[in-house]
Design an enzyme around this catalytic site. Structure first.
Site, PDB file in Angstrom:
ATOM      1  N   ARG A  35       0.843  -1.191   0.000  1.00  0.00           N
ATOM      2  CA  ARG A  35       0.000   0.000   0.000  1.00  0.00           C
ATOM      3  C   ARG A  35       0.878   1.240   0.000  1.00  0.00           C
ATOM      4  O   ARG A  35       1.741   1.387   0.852  1.00  0.00           O
ATOM      5  CB  ARG A  35      -0.887   0.040   1.248  1.00  0.00           C
ATOM      6  N   ASP A  79       4.321  -6.779   9.468  1.00  0.00           N
ATOM      7  CA  ASP A  79       5.321  -6.488  10.505  1.00  0.00           C
ATOM      8  C   ASP A  79       5.221  -7.493  11.654  1.00  0.00           C
ATOM      9  O   ASP A  79       6.243  -7.945  12.179  1.00  0.00           O
ATOM     10  CB  ASP A  79       5.126  -5.068  11.051  1.00  0.00           C
ATOM     11  N   THR A  87      -1.260   7.428  -0.559  1.00  0.00           N
ATOM     12  CA  THR A  87      -2.589   7.263  -1.179  1.00  0.00           C
ATOM     13  C   THR A  87      -3.341   6.058  -0.621  1.00  0.00           C
ATOM     14  O   THR A  87      -4.549   5.945  -0.795  1.00  0.00           O
ATOM     15  CB  THR A  87      -2.448   7.038  -2.694  1.00  0.00           C
ATOM     16  N   ASP A 129      -0.226  -4.104  12.044  1.00  0.00           N
ATOM     17  CA  ASP A 129       0.336  -4.366  10.713  1.00  0.00           C
ATOM     18  C   ASP A 129       0.676  -5.856  10.605  1.00  0.00           C
ATOM     19  O   ASP A 129       1.591  -6.356  11.261  1.00  0.00           O
ATOM     20  CB  ASP A 129       1.602  -3.520  10.507  1.00  0.00           C
TER      21      ASP A 129
HETATM   22  C1  PRP Z   1      -1.374  -5.165   4.073  1.00  0.00           C
HETATM   23  C2  PRP Z   1      -2.200  -6.429   4.063  1.00  0.00           C
HETATM   24  C3  PRP Z   1      -2.973  -6.294   2.783  1.00  0.00           C
HETATM   25  C4  PRP Z   1      -3.216  -4.818   2.702  1.00  0.00           C
HETATM   26  C5  PRP Z   1      -4.625  -4.539   3.135  1.00  0.00           C
HETATM   27  O1  PRP Z   1      -0.267  -5.289   3.271  1.00  0.00           O
HETATM   28  O2  PRP Z   1      -1.439  -7.588   4.152  1.00  0.00           O
HETATM   29  O3  PRP Z   1      -2.283  -6.773   1.637  1.00  0.00           O
HETATM   30  O4  PRP Z   1      -2.289  -4.183   3.596  1.00  0.00           O
HETATM   31  O5  PRP Z   1      -4.930  -3.216   2.973  1.00  0.00           O
HETATM   32  P1  PRP Z   1      -5.986  -2.700   1.883  1.00  0.00           P
HETATM   33  O6  PRP Z   1      -7.188  -3.563   2.006  1.00  0.00           O
HETATM   34  O7  PRP Z   1      -6.249  -1.285   2.316  1.00  0.00           O
HETATM   35  O8  PRP Z   1      -5.354  -2.754   0.536  1.00  0.00           O
HETATM   36  P2  PRP Z   1       0.834  -4.126   3.155  1.00  0.00           P
HETATM   37  O9  PRP Z   1       0.480  -3.217   2.027  1.00  0.00           O
HETATM   38  O10 PRP Z   1       1.015  -3.481   4.488  1.00  0.00           O
HETATM   39  O11 PRP Z   1       2.121  -4.905   2.691  1.00  0.00           O
HETATM   40  P3  PRP Z   1       2.966  -6.041   3.445  1.00  0.00           P
HETATM   41  O12 PRP Z   1       2.112  -7.285   3.505  1.00  0.00           O
HETATM   42  O13 PRP Z   1       4.149  -6.193   2.561  1.00  0.00           O
HETATM   43  O14 PRP Z   1       3.319  -5.527   4.815  1.00  0.00           O
HETATM   44  N1  URA Z   2      -2.706  -3.673   6.593  1.00  0.00           N
HETATM   45  C1  URA Z   2      -2.449  -4.219   7.794  1.00  0.00           C
HETATM   46  O1  URA Z   2      -1.483  -4.981   7.950  1.00  0.00           O
HETATM   47  N2  URA Z   2      -3.261  -3.916   8.809  1.00  0.00           N
HETATM   48  C2  URA Z   2      -4.317  -3.090   8.678  1.00  0.00           C
HETATM   49  O2  URA Z   2      -5.039  -2.865   9.665  1.00  0.00           O
HETATM   50  C3  URA Z   2      -4.566  -2.540   7.411  1.00  0.00           C
HETATM   51  C4  URA Z   2      -3.748  -2.842   6.387  1.00  0.00           C
END
Ligand code: PRP
Ligand code: URA
Length: 209
Positions: free
Chosen positions: A104, A203, A108, A200
């Protein structure tokens, strides 16, 4: 509108509570996500077709049932979706696994694609897109769109925790896709995190910040 299934089995709900708890460390968090993924896979495969076979028991011939050669594929959204893969493969060890990398954008909050590697025969497979979090729904909607553009015809979405906003976005952009969720939470905060959620997911799974 796509169907929404809340997987409210007590074991799933119990383990989700400890996944949410901020005192749960990386090792235990990983183990719990893996266990919940297995339990969710049990629920999501409830409608798999069966076919009759005959086996010889030590006593007599028996007409029994086995899963009818359905081809499955798992598509974790990187990174956090990776935490659910092994748990599902415990029940469906022959599934092929594709990967879609999305993150993400911090400003944005829209998904940015950085990786895509899928089984060559995705149009013949029943695909399960997996990601612990369905927040704005942008990542899941983009992953599903990508799969459709590459020819996938049979897709399900499976997440641990969603916000209503994410569910609505997937339902409006992809009304044909059933959604399987452990819990639907109240809202998103200003950083578009699910409240109360679990923080997160990436993380907490990988021990990063
Ligand atoms: C997180 C999660 C989803 C997304 C959800 O990933 O694992 O893929 O956010 O958010 P959304 O519904 O608003 O799109 P992130 O983008 O943090 O990446 P990561 O898994 O690499 O930490
Ligand atoms: N991605 C995450 O990992 N947690 C949230 O709550 C939203 C997006």
């Amino acid at each position: 509108m796509s169907k929404l299934y809340i997987l409210d089995h007590p074991l799933i709900q119990h383990k989700l509570t400890y996944i949410r708890d901020k005192r749960t460390g990386t090792k235990e968090f990983r183990e719990l996500v893996d266990e919940v993924a297995t339990l969710m896979a049990y629920e999501i495969t409830r409608d798999m077709p069966l076919e009759e076979v005959t086996v010889e028991t030590p006593v007599a011939e028996a007409t029994c049932q086995v899963i009818a050669g359905k081809k499955l594929g798992l598509v974790p959204i990187l990174r956090a979706g990776l935490g659910m893969v092994e748990g599902i493969l415990k029940l469906i060890p022959t599934a092929k696994v594709g990967h879609i990398g999305l993150y993400r954008d911090p400003e944005t909050h829209e998904p940015v694609e950085y990786y895509c590697k899928l089984p060559s025969d995705i149009e013949e497979r029943e695909l399960i897109v997996i990601d612990p979090m369905l927040a704005t729904g942008g990542s899941a909607a983009a992953a599903i769109q990508l799969l459709k553009e590459k020819g996938a015809r049979n897709i399900k979405l499976m997440c641990l925790i969603a916000a209503n906003e994410g569910v609505s976005r997937v339902q409006s952009e992809h009304p044909d896709i059933p959604i399987y969720i452990g819990a639907v939470d109240e809202h998103l905060n200003e950083k578009r995190y699910i409240v109360p959620g679990l923080g997160d997911a990436g993380d907490r799974l990988f021990g990063t910040k």
